[in-house]
Design a protein around this motif. Structure first.
Motif, PDB file in Angstrom:
ATOM      1  N   GLY A 163     -13.996  -3.137  27.967  1.00 45.70           N
ATOM      2  CA  GLY A 163     -13.911  -3.964  26.905  1.00 45.70           C
ATOM      3  C   GLY A 163     -13.298  -3.023  25.437  1.00 45.70           C
ATOM      4  O   GLY A 163     -13.651  -3.160  24.374  1.00 45.70           O
ATOM      5  N   VAL A 164     -12.301  -1.705  26.015  1.00 50.19           N
ATOM      6  CA  VAL A 164     -12.471  -0.871  25.271  1.00 50.19           C
ATOM      7  C   VAL A 164     -10.734   0.002  25.294  1.00 50.19           C
ATOM      8  O   VAL A 164     -10.225  -0.033  25.590  1.00 50.19           O
ATOM      9  N   ILE A 165      -9.942   0.140  23.470  1.00 53.59           N
ATOM     10  CA  ILE A 165      -9.194   0.135  23.222  1.00 53.59           C
ATOM     11  C   ILE A 165      -8.930   1.634  23.344  1.00 53.59           C
ATOM     12  O   ILE A 165      -9.944   2.632  22.703  1.00 53.59           O
ATOM     13  N   HIS A 166      -8.291   2.392  23.325  1.00 56.29           N
ATOM     14  CA  HIS A 166      -8.315   4.100  23.743  1.00 56.29           C
ATOM     15  C   HIS A 166      -7.143   4.228  23.609  1.00 56.29           C
ATOM     16  O   HIS A 166      -6.018   4.013  23.942  1.00 56.29           O
ATOM     17  N   TRP A 167      -7.130   5.313  22.278  1.00 50.31           N
ATOM     18  CA  TRP A 167      -6.141   6.704  22.239  1.00 50.31           C
ATOM     19  C   TRP A 167      -5.735   7.453  22.311  1.00 50.31           C
ATOM     20  O   TRP A 167      -7.171   7.987  21.489  1.00 50.31           O
ATOM     21  N   HIS A 193       0.865  -1.477   0.125  1.00 47.74           N
ATOM     22  CA  HIS A 193       0.295  -0.347   0.313  1.00 47.74           C
ATOM     23  C   HIS A 193       0.825   1.169  -0.307  1.00 47.74           C
ATOM     24  O   HIS A 193       0.383   2.546  -0.246  1.00 47.74           O
ATOM     25  N   GLY A 194       2.448   1.294   0.121  1.00 54.78           N
ATOM     26  CA  GLY A 194       3.252   2.222   0.238  1.00 54.78           C
ATOM     27  C   GLY A 194       3.082   2.944   1.157  1.00 54.78           C
ATOM     28  O   GLY A 194       2.840   2.723   2.607  1.00 54.78           O
ATOM     29  N   HIS A 195       3.290   4.420   2.115  1.00 63.08           N
ATOM     30  CA  HIS A 195       3.473   4.503   2.676  1.00 63.08           C
ATOM     31  C   HIS A 195       2.313   4.855   3.554  1.00 63.08           C
ATOM     32  O   HIS A 195       1.330   4.810   3.149  1.00 63.08           O
ATOM     33  N   TYR A 196       2.855   4.822   5.578  1.00 57.95           N
ATOM     34  CA  TYR A 196       1.633   4.781   5.779  1.00 57.95           C
ATOM     35  C   TYR A 196       1.815   5.038   7.417  1.00 57.95           C
ATOM     36  O   TYR A 196       3.050   4.988   7.787  1.00 57.95           O
ATOM     37  N   GLN A 197       1.385   5.329   8.903  1.00 56.73           N
ATOM     38  CA  GLN A 197       1.686   4.977  10.048  1.00 56.73           C
ATOM     39  C   GLN A 197       0.242   4.157  10.703  1.00 56.73           C
ATOM     40  O   GLN A 197      -0.616   4.128   9.734  1.00 56.73           O
ATOM     41  N   HIS A 198       0.999   3.009  11.645  1.00 64.14           N
ATOM     42  CA  HIS A 198      -0.012   2.816  12.233  1.00 64.14           C
ATOM     43  C   HIS A 198       0.207   2.432  13.629  1.00 64.14           C
ATOM     44  O   HIS A 198       0.934   3.166  14.386  1.00 64.14           O
ATOM     45  N   THR A 199      -0.918   2.487  14.531  1.00 69.21           N
ATOM     46  CA  THR A 199      -0.919   2.184  15.736  1.00 69.21           C
ATOM     47  C   THR A 199      -1.230   0.331  15.694  1.00 69.21           C
ATOM     48  O   THR A 199      -2.826   0.096  15.329  1.00 69.21           O
ATOM     49  N   LEU A 200      -1.000  -0.054  17.637  1.00 64.27           N
ATOM     50  CA  LEU A 200      -1.391  -1.113  17.688  1.00 64.27           C
ATOM     51  C   LEU A 200      -2.458  -1.063  18.894  1.00 64.27           C
ATOM     52  O   LEU A 200      -2.099  -0.126  20.024  1.00 64.27           O
ATOM     53  N   GLY A 201      -2.737  -1.777  19.739  1.00 59.28           N
ATOM     54  CA  GLY A 201      -3.720  -2.231  20.440  1.00 59.28           C
ATOM     55  C   GLY A 201      -4.244  -3.246  21.053  1.00 59.28           C
ATOM     56  O   GLY A 201      -4.013  -4.572  19.829  1.00 59.28           O
ATOM     57  N   PHE A 202      -4.073  -3.611  22.420  1.00 62.16           N
ATOM     58  CA  PHE A 202      -4.496  -5.402  22.635  1.00 62.16           C
ATOM     59  C   PHE A 202      -5.268  -5.172  23.631  1.00 62.16           C
ATOM     60  O   PHE A 202      -4.852  -4.469  24.666  1.00 62.16           O
ATOM     61  N   GLY A 203      -6.388  -6.457  24.189  1.00 61.57           N
ATOM     62  CA  GLY A 203      -7.222  -6.615  25.022  1.00 61.57           C
ATOM     63  C   GLY A 203      -7.823  -7.714  25.315  1.00 61.57           C
ATOM     64  O   GLY A 203      -7.520  -8.297  24.219  1.00 61.57           O
ATOM     65  N   PHE A 204      -8.412  -7.899  25.815  1.00 62.39           N
ATOM     66  CA  PHE A 204      -9.122  -9.380  26.015  1.00 62.39           C
ATOM     67  C   PHE A 204     -10.467  -9.276  26.366  1.00 62.39           C
ATOM     68  O   PHE A 204     -10.947  -8.410  26.439  1.00 62.39           O
ATOM     69  N   HIS A 205     -10.837 -10.212  25.184  1.00 58.86           N
ATOM     70  CA  HIS A 205     -12.979 -10.248  24.570  1.00 58.86           C
ATOM     71  C   HIS A 205     -13.284 -11.132  25.263  1.00 58.86           C
ATOM     72  O   HIS A 205     -12.960 -12.373  24.888  1.00 58.86           O
ATOM     73  N   SER A 206     -13.782 -10.913  26.490  1.00 62.52           N
ATOM     74  CA  SER A 206     -14.310 -11.900  27.875  1.00 62.52           C
ATOM     75  C   SER A 206     -15.964 -12.583  27.412  1.00 62.52           C
ATOM     76  O   SER A 206     -15.524 -14.236  27.644  1.00 62.52           O
ATOM     77  N   ALA A 207     -16.258 -11.940  26.453  1.00 66.27           N
ATOM     78  CA  ALA A 207     -17.597 -12.930  25.467  1.00 66.27           C
ATOM     79  C   ALA A 207     -17.076 -13.726  24.945  1.00 66.27           C
ATOM     80  O   ALA A 207     -17.905 -14.874  24.788  1.00 66.27           O
ATOM     81  N   THR A 208     -15.629 -13.785  24.578  1.00 65.39           N
ATOM     82  CA  THR A 208     -15.401 -15.274  23.164  1.00 65.39           C
ATOM     83  C   THR A 208     -14.285 -15.901  23.734  1.00 65.39           C
ATOM     84  O   THR A 208     -13.192 -16.386  23.196  1.00 65.39           O
ATOM     85  N   ASN A 209     -13.729 -15.596  25.504  1.00 61.37           N
ATOM     86  CA  ASN A 209     -12.414 -15.846  25.989  1.00 61.37           C
ATOM     87  C   ASN A 209     -11.498 -16.088  24.863  1.00 61.37           C
ATOM     88  O   ASN A 209     -10.461 -16.408  24.893  1.00 61.37           O
ATOM     89  N   ASP A 210     -11.487 -14.632  24.127  1.00 59.47           N
ATOM     90  CA  ASP A 210     -10.192 -14.819  23.228  1.00 59.47           C
ATOM     91  C   ASP A 210      -9.466 -13.012  23.575  1.00 59.47           C
ATOM     92  O   ASP A 210      -9.827 -11.966  24.332  1.00 59.47           O
ATOM     93  N   TYR A 211      -7.738 -13.412  22.745  1.00 58.40           N
ATOM     94  CA  TYR A 211      -6.829 -12.085  23.038  1.00 58.40           C
ATOM     95  C   TYR A 211      -7.463 -11.326  21.880  1.00 58.40           C
ATOM     96  O   TYR A 211      -6.810 -12.298  20.714  1.00 58.40           O
ATOM     97  N   ASN A 224     -14.442  -0.966  20.302  1.00 58.79           N
ATOM     98  CA  ASN A 224     -14.411  -1.586  21.348  1.00 58.79           C
ATOM     99  C   ASN A 224     -14.668  -3.365  20.726  1.00 58.79           C
ATOM    100  O   ASN A 224     -14.592  -3.636  19.466  1.00 58.79           O
ATOM    101  N   MET A 225     -14.232  -4.175  21.431  1.00 59.20           N
ATOM    102  CA  MET A 225     -13.914  -5.100  21.083  1.00 59.20           C
ATOM    103  C   MET A 225     -14.649  -6.326  20.846  1.00 59.20           C
ATOM    104  O   MET A 225     -15.041  -7.101  20.719  1.00 59.20           O
ATOM    105  N   GLU A 226     -15.931  -5.696  21.598  1.00 57.13           N
ATOM    106  CA  GLU A 226     -17.452  -6.731  21.319  1.00 57.13           C
ATOM    107  C   GLU A 226     -17.596  -6.468  20.275  1.00 57.13           C
ATOM    108  O   GLU A 226     -18.206  -7.470  19.318  1.00 57.13           O
ATOM    109  N   ASN A 227     -17.513  -5.013  19.212  1.00 56.61           N
ATOM    110  CA  ASN A 227     -18.687  -4.946  18.156  1.00 56.61           C
ATOM    111  C   ASN A 227     -17.611  -4.845  17.418  1.00 56.61           C
ATOM    112  O   ASN A 227     -17.656  -4.590  16.143  1.00 56.61           O
ATOM    113  N   GLU A 228     -16.446  -4.232  17.568  1.00 56.44           N
ATOM    114  CA  GLU A 228     -15.411  -4.134  16.421  1.00 56.44           C
ATOM    115  C   GLU A 228     -15.817  -2.724  15.438  1.00 56.44           C
ATOM    116  O   GLU A 228     -15.618  -3.200  14.525  1.00 56.44           O
ATOM    117  N   VAL A 229     -16.045  -1.869  16.767  1.00 57.05           N
ATOM    118  CA  VAL A 229     -16.693  -0.829  15.760  1.00 57.05           C
ATOM    119  C   VAL A 229     -15.069   0.019  16.432  1.00 57.05           C
ATOM    120  O   VAL A 229     -14.683   0.178  17.756  1.00 57.05           O
TER     121      VAL A 229
END
Length: 402
Positions: free
Chosen positions: A211-215, A140-158, A231-236
């Motif tokens: 359950g939400v990542i904030h930047w 895709h060419g030049h970009y800038q990015h940010t990472l986030g991490f968390g646990f989704h309790s409803a699906t027991n997933d990271y 939002n980890m639940e609705n992925e929005v």
């Protein structure tokens, strides 16, 4: 002993054991191994560890090399242990949840194929290396990015979320590309967020709460500061307003203060250097922002705060008089006093996150969350290999590919 105890009583007893003892128990017999390494038991055990009072924290600092250590979150920050980090070089802490820590070297490595993001469980000395994402410079060419991490309790997933803003030489293009890695599948997948009109600050530290990542971020025209959320639940992706006085001007940083979302406002000028800490008293309600306290940074050359302690004290870095490195100090907003915590290192290397012992990743990704084998991930395990293909370069931590 297990022959004389009902299974439910035995399970209740061993659920209360620390990880080190549980690892020994896996060698007692096949039934104990199956029990302790089962996804259900791993979840029950980490839930128990989270329910008891756990005031342990992870500290990263640098003296001759990067060091990761476990401390008590008390007045003296008593050191409990030093952790053996499996990879060389600088890795920033993205986040921590249930004993699983996400780290990346994306801040210092510019070439896509050399960037590494891992999920590390130091309790069992094991880590998973995430596969290469689909949005790269080659694609895709030049970009800038940010990472986030968390646990989704409803699906027991990271989950690891990656927000990518494509760029030309003169502007950031509209509509970010968002990718989500799930530990249960071992793969990245794309998420359609439409023409999202806000931009996340590149490499911005996260705050994971409710359950939400904030930047921190801003509008495309660069005029107004705000908070971008995932939002980890609705992925929005969403946006939250900051106090009106913070919408323009000095840089901001999000953090978790107790059980609340907070903002750190750094005002740095030739004649005034201070940091204001704001707290959102009702989550999601923009009108509930309140200024909690202010730290005077004048004539002290302090860096931070970069985090908060359990008692509401702020953690900062204070330079040595000779200018070589510094100390981690805590600031009590009630007494307005600072205390040296006895942790020395380079000023910009200090970092802190939560820490709890857990068994997550104990049997590999295909077993921990009941995932189908053959997914696109890599797992590393110290000293033992039980998957199909082993990279026998080097010693100690071994990379094993599924």
């Amino acid at each position: 002993m297990s022959d004389y105890l009902p299974p439910e009583v035995l399970k209740e007893i061993i659920t209360r054991l620390p990880v080190k003892s549980l690892l020994r128990c896996t060698s007692v017999c096949k039934s104990w191994y199956s029990l302790i390494t089962s996804p259900k038991f791993i979840t029950t055990h980490v839930n128990h560890r989270n329910n008891i009072r756990n005031n342990h924290i992870l500290i990263r600092n640098f003296v001759d090399s990067f060091e990761y250590s476990v401390h008590r979150d008390n007045e003296t920050f008593d050191k409990l242990s030093t952790l053996e980090f499996p990879l060389p070089g600088f890795f920033r802490i993205i986040g921590s949840s249930n004993g699983l820590i996400c780290l990346s070297n994306d801040e210092v490595v510019a070439v896509d194929h050399m960037r590494t993001t891992i999920l590390w469980n130091p309790s069992i000395r094991k880590y998973a290396t995430l596969p290469r994402p689909s949005v790269t410079f080659d694609s895709h060419g030049h970009y800038q990015h940010t990472l986030g991490f968390g646990f989704h309790s409803a699906t027991n997933d990271y989950k690891v979320v990656r927000v990518v803003h494509l760029m030309t030489r003169i502007e950031t293009l509209p509509g970010p590309k968002v990718e989500l890695y799930e530990l249960s599948t071992g793969c990245w997948r794309r998420i359609n967020v439409g023409d999202f009109k806000y931009i996340v600050n590149e490499g911005d530290p996260q705050a994971f709460l409710n359950g939400v990542i904030h930047w921190t971020g801003y509008e495309r025209d660069g005029i107004r500061n705000l908070i971008v959320s995932f939002n980890m639940e609705n992925e929005v992706l969403g946006a939250m307003m900051v106090p009106h006085s913070l919408q323009q001007g000095f840089p901001l940083r999000v953090a978790v203060y107790g059980d609340s979302l907070s903002l750190m406002e750094h005002k740095l000028s030739s004649n005034d250097c201070h940091c204001c800490v704001w707290v959102m008293q009702e989550y999601g309600i923009a009108k509930s922002w309140r200024k909690q306290f202010t730290i005077d940074l004048n004539r002290r050359f302090l860096r931070g705060p970069f985090s908060f302690g359990e008692r509401g004290d702020a953690l900062l870095a204070k330079p040595h008089e000779n200018g070589l490195g510094g100390d981690m100090v805590s600031y009590d907003p009630k007494s307005k006093q600072m205390k040296n915590l006895g942790i020395s290192g380079r000023m910009h290397a200090f970092d802190k996150d939560t820490y709890v012992e857990s068994l997550v990743l104990l049997r590999g990704l295909s077993d921990v969350l009941g995932r189908r084998k053959g997914s696109c991930d890599a797992v590393a395990l110290e000293g033992v290999s039980f998957l199909r293909k082993e990279d026998d370069e080097g010693q100690g931590n071994k990379r094993i590919e599924i």
